[in-house]
Design an enzyme around this catalytic site. Sequence first.
Site, PDB file in Angstrom:
ATOM      1  N   GLY A 131       0.797  -1.227   0.000  1.00 45.28           N
ATOM      2  CA  GLY A 131       0.000   0.000   0.000  1.00 45.28           C
ATOM      3  C   GLY A 131       0.826   1.272   0.000  1.00 45.28           C
ATOM      4  O   GLY A 131       0.285   2.363   0.094  1.00 45.28           O
ATOM      5  N   GLY A 133       2.812   2.053  -2.491  1.00 46.25           N
ATOM      6  CA  GLY A 133       3.119   2.377  -3.883  1.00 46.25           C
ATOM      7  C   GLY A 133       4.479   1.857  -4.321  1.00 46.25           C
ATOM      8  O   GLY A 133       5.102   2.419  -5.215  1.00 46.25           O
ATOM      9  N   ASP A 181       6.490  -2.121 -13.606  1.00 48.32           N
ATOM     10  CA  ASP A 181       6.857  -2.656 -12.302  1.00 48.32           C
ATOM     11  C   ASP A 181       7.588  -3.988 -12.428  1.00 48.32           C
ATOM     12  O   ASP A 181       8.593  -4.227 -11.771  1.00 48.32           O
ATOM     13  CB  ASP A 181       5.600  -2.811 -11.441  1.00 48.32           C
ATOM     14  N   TYR A 233      -7.309   9.462 -11.340  1.00 43.37           N
ATOM     15  CA  TYR A 233      -6.380   8.844 -12.285  1.00 43.37           C
ATOM     16  C   TYR A 233      -7.048   8.699 -13.655  1.00 43.37           C
ATOM     17  O   TYR A 233      -6.480   9.074 -14.691  1.00 43.37           O
ATOM     18  CB  TYR A 233      -5.932   7.483 -11.748  1.00 43.37           C
TER      19      TYR A 233
HETATM   20  C1  GLA Z   1       0.107   4.548 -11.184  1.00 40.13           C
HETATM   21  C2  GLA Z   1       0.059   3.556 -12.344  1.00 40.13           C
HETATM   22  C3  GLA Z   1       1.331   3.632 -13.181  1.00 40.13           C
HETATM   23  C4  GLA Z   1       1.633   5.073 -13.574  1.00 40.13           C
HETATM   24  C5  GLA Z   1       1.651   5.936 -12.326  1.00 40.13           C
HETATM   25  C6  GLA Z   1       1.885   7.396 -12.669  1.00 40.13           C
HETATM   26  O1  GLA Z   1       1.047   4.142 -10.236  1.00 40.13           O
HETATM   27  O2  GLA Z   1      -0.080   2.239 -11.863  1.00 40.13           O
HETATM   28  O3  GLA Z   1       1.179   2.822 -14.325  1.00 40.13           O
HETATM   29  O4  GLA Z   1       0.695   5.536 -14.498  1.00 40.13           O
HETATM   30  O5  GLA Z   1       0.421   5.846 -11.637  1.00 40.13           O
HETATM   31  O6  GLA Z   1       3.137   7.577 -13.195  1.00 40.13           O
END
Ligand code: GLA
Length: 391
Positions: A131, A133, A181, A233
């Site tokens: 959580g 990020g 990721d 988002y």
């Molecule tokens: C989130 C999304 C990523 C990217 C970021 C912003 O973490 O999962 O793919 O778009 O936002 O950079």
Amino acid sequence: MTDLVETARARFTELYGRAPQGIWSAPGRVNLIGEHTDYNDGFVFLFAIDRRTVAALALRDDRTVRLTSSFTDEIVETTLADLGPGGAHGWQNYPLGVAWALSQSGLGQLGADLDAVPGFDLYLDSDVPVGAGLSSSAAIESAVAVALNDVWRLDLDRNALVKAGHIAENEVVGAPTGILDQSASLLGRLDCGIFIDCRSLERDVIPLGFDEAGLEVLVMDTKVEHEHAAGGYAARRASCEAGARELGVESLREVSISDLPRAREVLDGETFRRVRHVVTENQRVLDTVRTLREQGPRAIGDLMDASHRSLRDDFEVSVPQLDLAVEISQNYGAIGARMTGGGFGGSAIALVPRELISHVEAAVDGAFAEHGYAQPDLFAVVPSDGARRDE
Ligand code: GLA
């Protein structure tokens, strides 16, 4: 790290009544720069961190799959035949999804034949905070991917394993995410960043030189989870798409800084600012890579600071807690600082001389208390190796 490996071996043995065949691990990641650029076909520059998920695993002589983790007492049992989309599991969808994904076409290489490979027992443990990020999910996927690649003798290369994680997340977990990721988690290298061109999917491993320069990255998890994160988002993505459409390009990747004056005439004020963020951020990623090569890591701070301002003022995805963490860390010795990830909460990062880390931590803690904000979670990370076999 050794602790995690030791504990995983002991717990596996206790739970399944035999020793694991091996132990593999994969890291979480931090995005150094390049925010909200990935879905605009742009550039991202991120690195694997020294927080990892370990996977202890042993093959079985039947088609059963059992798994559990340090976060639960429950052992989930299924079979290879039951893997795939629609799997009614929670976090287990990540590891099970990868096992299935390894059998899918789309890896660019031959994968597993689920009718021919044996089942397995799996135990997972992790010190990647969930959580915050830092992509604890990619760490799970990548650890399981390298483990199964070994024990099933698939001989898939790292690119195929990146794709397997991506397939698992999109088709089994049901999260429409990209390859960033998994790329960091599988391709990471000690003291290096991974530069990704999201249009060509080309990746480049680039030395950061943080270690020699005595720099660490302080992660400042604000613990803020904004209720509008998902909606915000989606709205930002929609703005970017609208901006590209109105400018007559396929994606904002095709817009350069010199096109901005024209964009300002064509677009409404808000869309223009969203576009300006993406366009300037892409340039900042390229500048960061160039600056690292030409001047070393102590020179990239201004680019990080500018990235934060752009995310705050043009893209409007920051929150007061992120701004405070960034500002205080800058004031107390950080070379550069910015929010990282999607925004609306989550974490900020600061590039800090090693000897000033605790100084910056104390200042940020104090400032959060003064503002009546919840205590942030602060910890330093160093760019680390990607997925590997540990034992
Ligand atoms: C989130 C999304 C990523 C990217 C970021 C912003 O973490 O999962 O793919 O778009 O936002 O950079």
